[in-house]
Design a protein around this motif. Sequence first.
Motif, mmCIF file in Angstrom:
data_model
loop_
_atom_site.group_PDB
_atom_site.id
_atom_site.type_symbol
_atom_site.label_atom_id
_atom_site.label_comp_id
_atom_site.label_asym_id
_atom_site.label_seq_id
_atom_site.Cartn_x
_atom_site.Cartn_y
_atom_site.Cartn_z
ATOM 1 N N ASN A 174 0.828 -1.210 0.000
ATOM 2 C CA ASN A 174 0.000 0.000 0.000
ATOM 3 C C ASN A 174 0.856 1.253 0.000
ATOM 4 O OD1 ASN A 174 -2.424 -1.404 -0.026
ATOM 5 N ND2 ASN A 174 -2.631 -1.424 2.200
ATOM 6 N N GLN A 175 1.937 1.216 0.798
ATOM 7 C CA GLN A 175 2.835 2.362 0.853
ATOM 8 C C GLN A 175 3.503 2.578 -0.509
ATOM 9 O OE1 GLN A 175 6.017 1.899 3.662
ATOM 10 N NE2 GLN A 175 6.542 4.064 3.653
ATOM 11 N N LEU A 176 3.972 1.481 -1.116
ATOM 12 C CA LEU A 176 4.584 1.607 -2.443
ATOM 13 C C LEU A 176 3.569 2.096 -3.474
ATOM 14 C CD1 LEU A 176 6.850 -1.578 -2.637
ATOM 15 C CD2 LEU A 176 7.588 0.804 -2.508
ATOM 16 N N GLN A 177 2.338 1.621 -3.355
ATOM 17 C CA GLN A 177 1.298 2.066 -4.284
ATOM 18 C C GLN A 177 1.080 3.574 -4.143
ATOM 19 O OE1 GLN A 177 -2.534 0.279 -3.697
ATOM 20 N NE2 GLN A 177 -3.368 1.108 -5.593
ATOM 21 N N LYS A 178 1.054 4.058 -2.906
ATOM 22 C CA LYS A 178 0.891 5.496 -2.690
ATOM 23 C C LYS A 178 2.079 6.263 -3.274
ATOM 24 C CE LYS A 178 -2.046 5.212 1.391
ATOM 25 N NZ LYS A 178 -2.141 5.390 2.838
ATOM 26 N N GLN A 179 3.295 5.710 -3.062
ATOM 27 C CA GLN A 179 4.478 6.369 -3.620
ATOM 28 C C GLN A 179 4.410 6.397 -5.135
ATOM 29 O OE1 GLN A 179 7.825 4.205 -2.061
ATOM 30 N NE2 GLN A 179 7.818 5.297 -0.100
ATOM 31 N N TYR A 180 4.011 5.272 -5.741
ATOM 32 C CA TYR A 180 3.905 5.217 -7.203
ATOM 33 C C TYR A 180 2.834 6.176 -7.707
ATOM 34 C CZ TYR A 180 6.885 1.066 -7.120
ATOM 35 O OH TYR A 180 7.920 0.192 -6.932
ATOM 36 N N GLU A 181 1.713 6.256 -6.985
ATOM 37 C CA GLU A 181 0.667 7.192 -7.388
ATOM 38 C C GLU A 181 1.157 8.626 -7.283
ATOM 39 O OE1 GLU A 181 -2.653 6.169 -4.897
ATOM 40 O OE2 GLU A 181 -3.229 4.448 -6.148
ATOM 41 N N ASN A 182 1.881 8.928 -6.199
ATOM 42 C CA ASN A 182 2.450 10.279 -6.051
ATOM 43 C C ASN A 182 3.472 10.554 -7.146
ATOM 44 O OD1 ASN A 182 0.889 10.829 -3.812
ATOM 45 N ND2 ASN A 182 2.466 10.244 -2.350
ATOM 46 N N LYS A 225 1.634 11.103 -10.304
ATOM 47 C CA LYS A 225 1.006 12.424 -10.281
ATOM 48 C C LYS A 225 2.046 13.500 -10.559
ATOM 49 C CE LYS A 225 -1.779 15.415 -7.316
ATOM 50 N NZ LYS A 225 -2.353 15.580 -5.984
ATOM 51 N N SER A 226 3.219 13.404 -9.878
ATOM 52 C CA SER A 226 4.242 14.404 -10.132
ATOM 53 C C SER A 226 4.807 14.291 -11.536
ATOM 54 C CB SER A 226 5.378 14.394 -9.153
ATOM 55 O OG SER A 226 5.618 13.365 -8.417
ATOM 56 N N ALA A 227 4.858 13.075 -12.072
ATOM 57 C CA ALA A 227 5.323 12.927 -13.457
ATOM 58 C C ALA A 227 4.329 13.580 -14.410
ATOM 59 C CB ALA A 227 5.495 11.452 -13.792
ATOM 60 N N LYS A 228 3.039 13.415 -14.132
ATOM 61 C CA LYS A 228 2.029 14.064 -14.983
ATOM 62 C C LYS A 228 2.150 15.578 -14.882
ATOM 63 C CE LYS A 228 -1.524 10.483 -15.051
ATOM 64 N NZ LYS A 228 -2.879 10.106 -14.624
ATOM 65 N N GLU A 229 2.304 16.074 -13.653
ATOM 66 C CA GLU A 229 2.449 17.518 -13.467
ATOM 67 C C GLU A 229 3.716 18.017 -14.164
ATOM 68 O OE1 GLU A 229 2.375 18.188 -9.261
ATOM 69 O OE2 GLU A 229 0.228 17.734 -9.093
ATOM 70 N N GLU A 230 4.789 17.265 -14.019
ATOM 71 C CA GLU A 230 6.049 17.663 -14.647
ATOM 72 C C GLU A 230 5.921 17.646 -16.167
ATOM 73 O OE1 GLU A 230 10.688 16.199 -14.756
ATOM 74 O OE2 GLU A 230 9.425 15.628 -13.062
ATOM 75 N N SER A 231 5.261 16.609 -16.694
ATOM 76 C CA SER A 231 5.079 16.560 -18.148
ATOM 77 C C SER A 231 4.200 17.712 -18.612
ATOM 78 C CB SER A 231 4.482 15.219 -18.575
ATOM 79 O OG SER A 231 3.146 15.090 -18.120
ATOM 80 N N TYR A 232 3.192 18.060 -17.825
ATOM 81 C CA TYR A 232 2.348 19.200 -18.169
ATOM 82 C C TYR A 232 3.184 20.483 -18.177
ATOM 83 C CZ TYR A 232 -1.346 22.696 -17.899
ATOM 84 O OH TYR A 232 -2.150 23.776 -18.131
#
Length: 166
Positions: free
Chosen positions: A56-64, A67-74
Motif C-alpha cells: 500500500n505504501q509503495l502504491q501510494k508512492q507510485y501514485e504520487n 502524479k508528479s510525473a504528470k504535473e512535470e510533463s504538463y
Amino acid sequence: MIQINLNLVFTIINLLVLYILMKKFLFGPVIRIMDQRKEMIDQQFEEAKKTEDRANQLQKQYENALKSAKEESYQIVEQAKLEAKAQAERTAEEARVQADQLFAKAQADIASEREYAMRQMQGEIGKLAMEAAARIVGSQAGEEQDLSMYDQFIEKAGDPDDNGSC
C-alpha cells in the motif's frame, strides 16, 4: 448397593494409566505441534500484513510519483509551448526586420537608379540642347560656350529634385 468388582477397579486403573500416558506422550506433543503451527500461522499473517502495508505504501508512492510525473510533463509541455511561441515571435520579428531592410535597400536602389537615370537624361538633354543651339547658332563656338549654354538650359528647365517630380 454398589458392588465393586475387581474387574471394574482394574478397568478404572487401566483407563487412568492410559489417560496419563496419552496425556504425556500423545496430547502433549500434539498440543505442542498445534501451538507451533498456530505461531507459524500468526507469523505468516503478520508478514502478510506487513507485506500488504508495504504494498500500500509503495502504491501510494507510485501514485504520487505518477502524479508528479504528470504535473512535470504538463509543465514541460507548457514550457515547450511558451518557448515555441517565443521562437515564433523571434522568427516573425527577424522576418519583419529583414523585410524592412530589403524594403529600405530596394528604396535606396530605386533612388540611386532614378538619380542615375536623371543624370543620364540631363546629359542627353544637354547634348540635344547643345546640338539644337549649335544648329541655331550655325557654328560650334567652343566647349566653354557649350557648357555655359548647358548651365543656362538646366537653370531655365529647373532641377527635377527641386520640385519633387521625377
